[in-house]
Design a protein around this motif. Sequence first.
Motif, PDB file in Angstrom:
ATOM      1  N   GLY A 238      46.736  28.101  31.207  1.00  0.00           N
ATOM      2  CA  GLY A 238      45.838  28.258  32.185  1.00  0.00           C
ATOM      3  C   GLY A 238      46.093  29.149  33.329  1.00  0.00           C
ATOM      4  N   ALA A 239      47.314  28.989  33.951  1.00  0.00           N
ATOM      5  CA  ALA A 239      47.540  29.742  35.056  1.00  0.00           C
ATOM      6  C   ALA A 239      47.655  31.434  34.712  1.00  0.00           C
ATOM      7  N   VAL A 240      48.463  31.755  33.501  1.00  0.00           N
ATOM      8  CA  VAL A 240      48.373  32.964  33.055  1.00  0.00           C
ATOM      9  C   VAL A 240      47.049  33.695  32.834  1.00  0.00           C
ATOM     10  N   GLN A 241      46.052  32.869  32.279  1.00  0.00           N
ATOM     11  CA  GLN A 241      44.852  33.363  32.039  1.00  0.00           C
ATOM     12  C   GLN A 241      44.060  33.516  33.351  1.00  0.00           C
ATOM     13  N   VAL A 242      44.243  32.654  34.190  1.00  0.00           N
ATOM     14  CA  VAL A 242      43.547  32.820  35.555  1.00  0.00           C
ATOM     15  C   VAL A 242      44.044  34.154  36.303  1.00  0.00           C
ATOM     16  N   LEU A 243      45.293  34.305  36.450  1.00  0.00           N
ATOM     17  CA  LEU A 243      45.815  35.344  36.874  1.00  0.00           C
ATOM     18  C   LEU A 243      45.501  36.891  36.135  1.00  0.00           C
ATOM     19  N   ARG A 244      45.363  36.748  34.791  1.00  0.00           N
ATOM     20  CA  ARG A 244      44.986  37.808  34.152  1.00  0.00           C
ATOM     21  C   ARG A 244      43.552  38.146  34.348  1.00  0.00           C
ATOM     22  N   TYR A 245      42.659  37.368  34.312  1.00  0.00           N
ATOM     23  CA  TYR A 245      41.417  37.531  34.445  1.00  0.00           C
ATOM     24  C   TYR A 245      40.945  37.818  36.033  1.00  0.00           C
ATOM     25  N   ARG A 246      41.483  37.100  36.795  1.00  0.00           N
ATOM     26  CA  ARG A 246      41.258  37.424  38.209  1.00  0.00           C
ATOM     27  C   ARG A 246      41.699  38.981  38.556  1.00  0.00           C
ATOM     28  N   ASN A 247      42.647  39.521  37.981  1.00  0.00           N
ATOM     29  CA  ASN A 247      42.892  40.948  38.120  1.00  0.00           C
ATOM     30  C   ASN A 247      42.073  41.824  37.377  1.00  0.00           C
ATOM     31  N   ALA A 248      41.653  41.381  36.122  1.00  0.00           N
ATOM     32  CA  ALA A 248      40.302  42.157  35.471  1.00  0.00           C
ATOM     33  C   ALA A 248      39.053  41.882  36.477  1.00  0.00           C
ATOM     34  N   ALA A 249      38.799  40.950  36.689  1.00  0.00           N
ATOM     35  CA  ALA A 249      37.527  40.755  37.640  1.00  0.00           C
ATOM     36  C   ALA A 249      37.701  41.848  38.804  1.00  0.00           C
ATOM     37  N   ARG A 250      38.699  41.782  39.638  1.00  0.00           N
ATOM     38  CA  ARG A 250      38.647  42.726  40.793  1.00  0.00           C
ATOM     39  C   ARG A 250      38.641  44.091  40.377  1.00  0.00           C
ATOM     40  N   ARG A 251      39.425  44.550  39.186  1.00  0.00           N
ATOM     41  CA  ARG A 251      39.289  45.798  38.990  1.00  0.00           C
ATOM     42  C   ARG A 251      37.859  46.074  38.496  1.00  0.00           C
ATOM     43  N   ARG A 252      37.097  45.088  37.857  1.00  0.00           N
ATOM     44  CA  ARG A 252      35.696  45.673  37.403  1.00  0.00           C
ATOM     45  C   ARG A 252      35.021  45.416  38.616  1.00  0.00           C
ATOM     46  N   LEU A 253      35.084  44.809  39.692  1.00  0.00           N
ATOM     47  CA  LEU A 253      34.327  44.792  40.884  1.00  0.00           C
ATOM     48  C   LEU A 253      34.659  45.947  41.461  1.00  0.00           C
ATOM     49  N   VAL A 254      35.898  46.537  41.766  1.00  0.00           N
ATOM     50  CA  VAL A 254      36.054  47.905  42.405  1.00  0.00           C
ATOM     51  C   VAL A 254      35.346  49.183  41.571  1.00  0.00           C
ATOM     52  N   ALA A 255      35.553  49.032  40.176  1.00  0.00           N
ATOM     53  CA  ALA A 255      34.626  50.353  39.395  1.00  0.00           C
ATOM     54  C   ALA A 255      33.439  50.204  39.772  1.00  0.00           C
ATOM     55  N   GLU A 256      32.537  49.080  39.731  1.00  0.00           N
ATOM     56  CA  GLU A 256      31.504  48.968  39.857  1.00  0.00           C
ATOM     57  C   GLU A 256      30.912  49.414  41.288  1.00  0.00           C
TER      58      GLU A 256
END
Length: 425
Positions: free
Chosen positions: A399-417
Amino acid sequence: MSVARRPAALIYAVAVTAYVAAVFHRSSLGVTGVDAADRFHINAAALATFSVAQLAVYAAMQIPVGVLLDRYGSRRLLLAGAALMVAGQLVFAVATDVRLAVAARVLVGLGDAMTFISVLRIVAFWFPGRRNPLLVQLTGTIGQLGAVLGAVPLVALLHHAGWTPAFLTAAALGVTVLLLVLVAVRDTPHAEHTTALAPDLATVRRQLADAWAQPGTRLGLWTHFVTQFSGAVFALLWGYPFLVQAQGFSPTAAAGLLTLMTLVTLACGPVVAHLCARHPFHRSVVVFTITAATAAVWAVVLAWPGRAPHGLLVALVVVLAVNGPGSVIGFDYARTFNPVHRIGSATGIVNVGGFVASIVLILAVGVVLDLATPAGAGTPPLSAFRWAFAVQYLLWALGAVQVLRYRNAARRRLVAERAAVPVPA
């Protein structure tokens, strides 16, 4: 009184009462697990199937319930859920066969699945949007009062009156709540009852696909996964046997410790909500802090030579109490990363995470307990519980690995938008 003039506070209070009752029905097995094993003459793995059946139905029904909610509204689903849970407790009260008992828990899980999400819809219709985050957190927190009812009072009634009267009383409580919902709850502040047409299958698939494609939704799912399972499994099934059989607590003392866990949850919910509202870009820090603290205290308890001191076990239930409010952060991610028209789909996806993790852990603990218990032993020894609860660390790591993974992905998506938004001349 017209629906429009009916106080929103009254509607919400009755709806939350229905959720309190649902949590009571859900957790009623947790403090009766030892008695259930004796009544049905089953081992730990078989006992785990009771909770697994209940939670599996709950998790599987989240998305279908969202579709039904859009079509029929909160009031009808709350009534249907209450009726199913009453039926489940009635069957459980008289069951002596394992298959019938499992069917009873399935009914409880099915009714439970309809309740929380229905209350959230009432919050959305009856209160302004700015109050929704706090009310959602309060709903999840206040609902844990049901676990208090499912601890000391139910254990006392069970040992005083016996199995059947105890669960018949639980069913009677459910009937009372059903009548309250019937009289007081309405779906919207408007006199007319408006519900959307049932969406076609293609629309449902598209909304689910869009919600799943949003990294923030999956961040919410894995947040719910990593923060919920330890506290949920302890409260729902294995905490009570661990305290009584492995730590030497009396049934009343064990139920009292589970009640303390619920009371701390009530106190922590608003604190977690406040932190998330004040620091929305650091919600994952709260998630990691809760997860790390839980894993650390469990490590001390499991490594302690012999039975753990009572103070250490109190510390354990205190940190486990924060798991519930921590898991609600997942719903906040669903809300902030999805448009309004697909929040239902995103919420359903998020809500699956913690319950899947709980199902896996409940089964794993039951299997390990049976494997680690010497042949002929009446109850699992402390060493068996240590090995069984150590399985949690595999789930925390994932769970910790996946939270870190998708936190980074969500931040990248937010920056791109944000970069794609044109700057005014």
